[in-house]
Design a protein around this motif. Structure first.
Motif, PDB file in Angstrom:
ATOM      1  N   PHE A  31      42.253  30.137  39.818  1.00 64.50           N
ATOM      2  CA  PHE A  31      40.976  30.328  40.493  1.00 64.50           C
ATOM      3  C   PHE A  31      40.574  31.799  40.548  1.00 64.50           C
ATOM      4  O   PHE A  31      39.373  32.102  40.597  1.00 64.50           O
TER       5      PHE A  31
ATOM      6  N   TYR B 240      37.042  32.864  39.161  1.00 64.57           N
ATOM      7  CA  TYR B 240      36.149  33.604  40.056  1.00 64.57           C
ATOM      8  C   TYR B 240      35.683  34.907  39.403  1.00 64.57           C
ATOM      9  O   TYR B 240      34.488  35.244  39.447  1.00 64.57           O
TER      10      TYR B 240
ATOM     11  N   THR C 155      33.153  34.193  36.727  1.00 66.02           N
ATOM     12  CA  THR C 155      31.859  33.834  37.322  1.00 66.02           C
ATOM     13  C   THR C 155      31.107  35.064  37.792  1.00 66.02           C
ATOM     14  O   THR C 155      29.929  35.251  37.471  1.00 66.02           O
TER      15      THR C 155
ATOM     16  N   THR D 126      29.856  30.881  44.934  1.00 65.40           N
ATOM     17  CA  THR D 126      31.304  30.826  44.712  1.00 65.40           C
ATOM     18  C   THR D 126      32.045  31.812  45.607  1.00 65.40           C
ATOM     19  O   THR D 126      33.186  31.567  46.004  1.00 65.40           O
TER      20      THR D 126
ATOM     21  N   VAL E 225      35.676  30.744  47.504  1.00 63.38           N
ATOM     22  CA  VAL E 225      36.869  31.067  46.710  1.00 63.38           C
ATOM     23  C   VAL E 225      37.669  32.243  47.272  1.00 63.38           C
ATOM     24  O   VAL E 225      38.903  32.160  47.354  1.00 63.38           O
TER      25      VAL E 225
ATOM     26  N   MET F 203      35.097  21.223  43.792  1.00 66.73           N
ATOM     27  CA  MET F 203      35.489  22.223  42.793  1.00 66.73           C
ATOM     28  C   MET F 203      34.476  22.279  41.666  1.00 66.73           C
ATOM     29  O   MET F 203      34.178  23.354  41.129  1.00 66.73           O
TER      30      MET F 203
ATOM     31  N   ILE G 214      32.770  25.889  41.936  1.00 68.44           N
ATOM     32  CA  ILE G 214      33.543  26.802  41.087  1.00 68.44           C
ATOM     33  C   ILE G 214      33.188  26.631  39.614  1.00 68.44           C
ATOM     34  O   ILE G 214      32.853  27.604  38.933  1.00 68.44           O
TER      35      ILE G 214
END
Length: 313
Positions: A31, A35, A38, A74, A78, A276, A280
């Motif tokens: 993740f 992240y 993103t 996000t 996150v 998710m 995400i």
């Protein structure tokens, strides 16, 4: 009778996706990478659009808002999850949980209505090209953008305020990686009828109606594309619109599945997996789907990396 908040719980426990140390380490790195991808890609999209005057058009105006919304969306869930994995402390205070609910709803709502605005923009560009500049004027785009942010804020505020009227006096473990509205409501030990009604009413306006609008817009677009005489042109248009629609269906499908399915069909695993997808995975995919398949966007990114942004009109 007026409902009063008689909460005796000062904090919640976010159980996350796993309680196994080995799995938590793997999830942390997974993740973290997602992240960073993103945030970095969406930031690049925003910078590229801002530094290239050729991209100062309605399409890229909405794309800038979508990228900003994705970063914030996000980021509302996150980082807390990553911190929990690092320190092993899964507690979140009552007020922090409410704040997380608010910001997740705010930026998730912005993504939803911005996606609908982008679909409308593409519909006008393809189905009414001669009137495009008049319909999608700078004033109209600014008004649409402001309305998207305003409505998302109102929606998030109503839900968050209504949560403060619930009592939480028993179970404080949240089987999720963040404080999601539907999960928090189910933990309440007081009547949640009003909250459930707000979920259905406001959710219909924020998610269902935009989704229907997108489907209608793309149906009209597909019909218009079929009239293109060039086979190559039709194939290119179908590929682009198809990828857009796939991500849209992933986003809205999981949101609607979480908030509009009967409670009897919900399980912690299903809700977490769906969350998710829209918190995400979709924000990570949007820059690739909406930007990196676009030649103008690729040119702007190359100029950005070469530090020679085109500021000409």
């Amino acid at each position: 009778m007026e409902r009063r908040n008689q909460t005796s719980i000062s904090e919640f426990i976010l159980l996350g996706l796993s309680n196994q140390p080995e799995q938590e380490r793997l999830l942390f790195f997974l993740f973290l990478v997602m992240y960073l991808i993103t945030v970095l890609w969406n930031l690049l999209i925003i910078l590229a659009i801002r530094t290239d005057a050729h991209l100062h058009t309605p399409m890229y105006f909405f794309l800038t808002n979508l990228s900003l919304g994705d970063i914030c969306f996000t980021s509302s869930s996150v980082p807390k999850m990553l911190v929990n994995y690092i320190f092993g402390n899964k507690a979140i205070t009552y007020m922090s949980c409410l704040a997380q609910v608010f910001f997740c709803l705010l930026f998730g709502g912005i993504d939803s209505v911005i996606l609908a605005s982008m679909a409308y923009d593409r519909y006008v560009a393809i189905c009414a090209p001669l009137h495009y500049n008049m319909i999608m004027s700078q004033k109209v785009c600014a008004s649409l953008g402001a309305m998207c942010w305003l409505w998302a804020c109102i929606d998030a505020l109503i839900h968050t305020v209504s949560l403060t009227q619930l009592s939480f006096c028993g179970q404080n473990e949240i089987p999720h990686f963040f404080c999601e509205l539907s999960v928090v409501i189910r933990l309440a030990c007081s009547d949640t009828l009003l909250n459930d009604l707000m979920v259905y009413i406001l959710g219909s306006l924020t998610a269902v109606m935009p989704f229907i609008g997108i489907l209608v817009s793309y149906t009209c677009i597909f019909i218009a594309v079929l009239k293109i005489p060039s086979t190559h042109g039709r194939r290119k248009a179908f590929n682009t619109c198809g990828s857009h629609l796939a991500v849209v269906c992933l986003f809205y499908g999981t949101v609607i599945g979480v908030y509009f399915n009967p409670r009897s069909t919900h399980t912690a695993q299903k809700d977490t997996a769906a969350a998710m997808m829209y918190t995400i995975v979709t924000p990570m995919l949007n820059p690739f789907i909406y930007s990196l398949r676009n030649n103008d966007m690729k040119r702007a990114l190359r100029m950005l990396f070469s530090r020679k942004p085109d500021l000409s009109l």
